[in-house]
Design an enzyme around this catalytic site. Structure first.
Site, PDB file in Angstrom:
ATOM      1  CG  ASP A 245      -5.307  -7.444   6.701  1.00 17.63           C
ATOM      2  OD1 ASP A 245      -4.712  -8.533   6.552  1.00 17.63           O
ATOM      3  OD2 ASP A 245      -4.881  -6.433   7.055  1.00 17.63           O
TER       4      ASP A 245
ATOM      5  CG  HIS B 220      -1.020  -7.258   7.061  1.00 16.48           C
ATOM      6  ND1 HIS B 220      -2.389  -6.570   6.471  1.00 16.48           N
ATOM      7  CD2 HIS B 220      -0.322  -6.243   6.926  1.00 16.48           C
ATOM      8  CE1 HIS B 220      -2.049  -5.413   5.987  1.00 16.48           C
ATOM      9  NE2 HIS B 220      -0.853  -4.894   6.438  1.00 16.48           N
TER      10      HIS B 220
ATOM     11  CB  SER C 151      -0.028  -1.917   7.154  1.00  8.11           C
ATOM     12  OG  SER C 151      -0.416  -2.556   6.078  1.00  8.11           O
TER      13      SER C 151
END
Ligand SMILES: *[C@@H]1O[C@H](CO)[C@@H](O)[C@H](O)[C@H]1NC(C)=O
Ligand SMILES: *[C@@H]1O[C@H](CO)[C@@H](O)[C@H](O)[C@H]1NC(C)=O
Ligand SMILES: *[C@@H]1O[C@H](CO)[C@@H](O)[C@H](O)[C@H]1NC(C)=O
Ligand SMILES: *[C@@H]1O[C@H](CO)[C@@H](O)[C@H](O)[C@H]1NC(C)=O
Ligand SMILES: *[C@@H]1O[C@H](CO)[C@@H](O)[C@H](O)[C@H]1NC(C)=O
Length: 577
Positions: free
Chosen positions: A205, A246, A420
């Protein structure tokens, strides 16, 4: 056995052309990379970096680089005989490939060379949310009372972490007890004594804030790397912590520390988590290939919540190095039992995107995970496709609860969303299963998910079918909602599936140009020869080259001998050229 491919057109008077012989196979049952969509068709820029496979070792590679006027950039991590060559005087970024590649390929010591180009990758937050102004990050400051519209529920007496009471997908937090269970059924797994201990999960990520109070105890530096900066510290870029939250959020869902008062509890709170920072910079096939295989001798599960654009127009899959990394991962990872790749299937529902057009989530090597909302519904951002294996809870409509996890700046959030957020929950559940039975192969894990995922909690959604094996299946949720308790219980007494056998059927002789007008369809019968005895089908990959005036006006279905308009067991990989 005879399968039928059904092609339906909605464009009047157009000619459909087949290019049966252009497909390039690497090996039976596996698609090649040439001629399929590796991102080249909408490459942003070619870059001054080449990946070169050279025979004879590193010194020979250095010599080749020197002789042909390149700067030798070292080995490509994880790929034998593969090196990076750079050309600094080369114009840095350009739209067209450079002529230098042909010089490289002509050298007899070079087996293969490719100029890299930058790829567009999106994190799988659902953006934009039609119900609400962009409310991307809901941060909890020390004195911010938790989301005010959520009635605080009594907590199950398990953990003292501040957000435990909000992890509705781990423990049914509703007060009415006469309702059917509404969570991923993980509590029984903790009672059985499994917490993910001994399992290592890598999050690919935009970085991980590994000194976060709720992550640092479970952080594993040995499986972590920063591909964007080329060092060993994957901490997200400080100047842009909000945008680069994220990876930290995904990592927290998997392995937040339990009973430390801070944030919540990871699904696999006894597992180790690390990751590769690779989304915060230029993304090339090399960056992806290295990440997908990083620390393969140590990592059990890779979790990825990103992919090609979810804009409803992009058909794109992994490039050569990324494909090779997946194949190496499942053959050599976990001592030959295969690394587990968990993939978010995409948030392009608002654009009618179909996850079959994403070659990462539709790969047979990945476990592709969709979302279900708190109310067991298909969220507005969800994508449909036959390659989705199962669903996990995540955000839904505006007022639905979201996912609680760690956030950058040593904070916590109740606002992680989209597929996600669904995929890391699946990665955590798989970590629990591997803790219970480390013998499981990558294919065993897929079988277990197929057998134990639940239709019932999602049965309010129309469209479920029953496949040839008697299992409920739906293009929105795959085989249903993950059930950790059932999965781990079945894993404990699971007999490893037999070696897989690949049948390759060449239906190439189908035909030449065929005119096809609106509403018409073409049936292509694919007869599986009698010497290939089919008892069970695990994966189906269909490779076809078709030219048609408008890609979006052609629908393709695979019909099984039992007659369902889908694949018996799961994967239908379709690439349209
Ligand atoms: C939190 O904020 C409220 C009002 O803004 C204030 O009255 C209270 O003292 C604060 N609590 C703490 C623990 O800082
Ligand atoms: C984590 O590291 C950053 C950068 O070194 C530092 O600013 C921050 O205070 C650290 N956080 C914690 C919780 O120690
Ligand atoms: C997880 O379970 C193992 C085995 O029961 C135990 O040794 C370990 O302490 C647990 N992990 C944590 C963080 O409590
Ligand atoms: C894993 O395999 C080993 C060796 O074959 C066996 O002894 C063990 O019982 C297996 N464990 C489980 C949980 O099946
Ligand atoms: C495990 O599987 C074997 C063979 O399938 C079966 O005989 C046995 O009863 C099972 N054990 C448990 C505890 O379910």
């Amino acid at each position: 056995m005879t399968l039928t491919l059904l092609l339906i057109a909605s464009l009047s008077n157009s000619v459909l052309s087949w290019y049966p012989n252009e497909a390039v196979f690497w090996a039976p049952g596996e698609y090649g990379y040439q001629g399929v969509h590796n991102g080249l068709e909408h490459a942003r820029d070619f870059v001054n970096e080449w990946t070169v496979e050279v025979e004879g070792g590193e010194e020979v590679a250095q010599l080749v680089a020197l002789e042909l006027g390149y700067v030798f950039g070292g080995k490509v991590n994880g790929f034998p005989d593969t090196y990076t060559f750079l050309k600094y005087e080369h114009e840095k970024q350009r739209r067209t490939p450079s002529h230098h590649t042909s010089t490289l390929v002509k050298d007899r010591r070079v087996r293969w060379a490719e100029q890299l180009f930058s790829k567009s990758r999106v994190k799988r937050y659902p953006i934009p949310d039609p119900d609400a102004p962009l409310q991307r990050v809901k941060r909890l400051e020390a004195n911010d009372s938790l989301q005010k519209n959520i009635v605080s529920r009594p907590r199950a007496p398990w953990f003292n972490d501040e957000l435990w009471g909000h992890e509705w997908y781990l423990q049914d937090t509703r007060t009415m007890h006469n309702l059917p269970r509404l969570d991923l059924n993980v509590l029984p797994v903790y009672v059985m004594g499994y917490n993910g201990s001994g399992v290592r999960v890598s999050v690919l990520d935009d970085g991980i804030e590994h000194n976060h109070t709720d992550l640092r105890d479970n952080y594993d530096p040995e499986i972590s790397w920063d591909s964007n900066d080329g060092d060993s510290d994957p901490t997200p870029r400080l100047e842009d912590l909000k945008r680069n939250s994220h990876g930290t959020r995904c990592a927290g869902e998997i392995a937040m520390t339990a009973n430390n008062l801070k944030c919540g509890v990871g699904v696999a709170w006894g597992a180790k988590v690390g990751g590769v920072r690779m989304l915060d910079g230029r993304i090339t096939d090399r960056i992806e290939g290295e990440a997908i295989g990083y620390a393969l001798d140590k990592v059990d599960v890779y979790s990825a919540s990103w992919g090609p654009n979810d804009d409803g127009r992009t058909v794109e899959g992994p490039g050569r190095l990324a494909i090779e990394a997946f194949k190496r991962g499942v053959t050599q990872g976990r001592g030959g039992k295969g690394a587990i790749y968990v993939w978010a299937n995409g948030n392009g529902g608002g654009h009618s995107d179909n996850c079959n057009c994403d070659g990462y989530s539709s790969s047979i090597y990945t476990i592709s995970i969709g979302s279900a909302s708190q109310h067991g519904l298909f969220p507005w951002y969800g994508e449909i496709c036959s390659s989705t294996l199962a669903a996990a809870y995540s955000s839904g409509a505006y007022k639905d609860q979201k996912i609680a996890t760690t956030d950058t700046g040593d904070s916590c959030t109740l606002g992680h969303t989209g597929t996600s957020a669904a995929a890391p929950l699946a990665a955590g559940i798989i970590a629990l299963a591997l803790n219970a039975n480390p013998n499981l192969t990558w294919r065993d894990v897929q079988h277990l998910i197929v057998w134990t995922s639940e239709y019932a909690p999602l049965s309010a959604n129309p469209g479920w079918q029953i496949n040839g094996a008697g299992l409920y299946f739906d293009v929105r949720f795959g085989f249903g909602l993950l059930n950790a308790g059932a999965l781990v219980t079945m894993a404990l007494n699971w007999t490893t599936v037999p070696r897989k056998h690949v049948c390759r059927v060449d239906a190439a002789s189908y035909g030449e140009d065929t005119s096809l007008s609106s509403g018409q369809n073409i049936d292509v019968l694919i007869h599986v020869e009698d010497d290939c005895v089919v008892n069970y089908i695990e994966h189906i990959e269909v490779l076809m080259n078709i030219r048609y005036d408008r890609r979006g006006a052609l629908e393709i279905y695979l019909v099984s001998p039992q007659g369902e308009v889908l694949v018996i067991y799961e994967r239908l990989v379709v690439y349209l050229v």
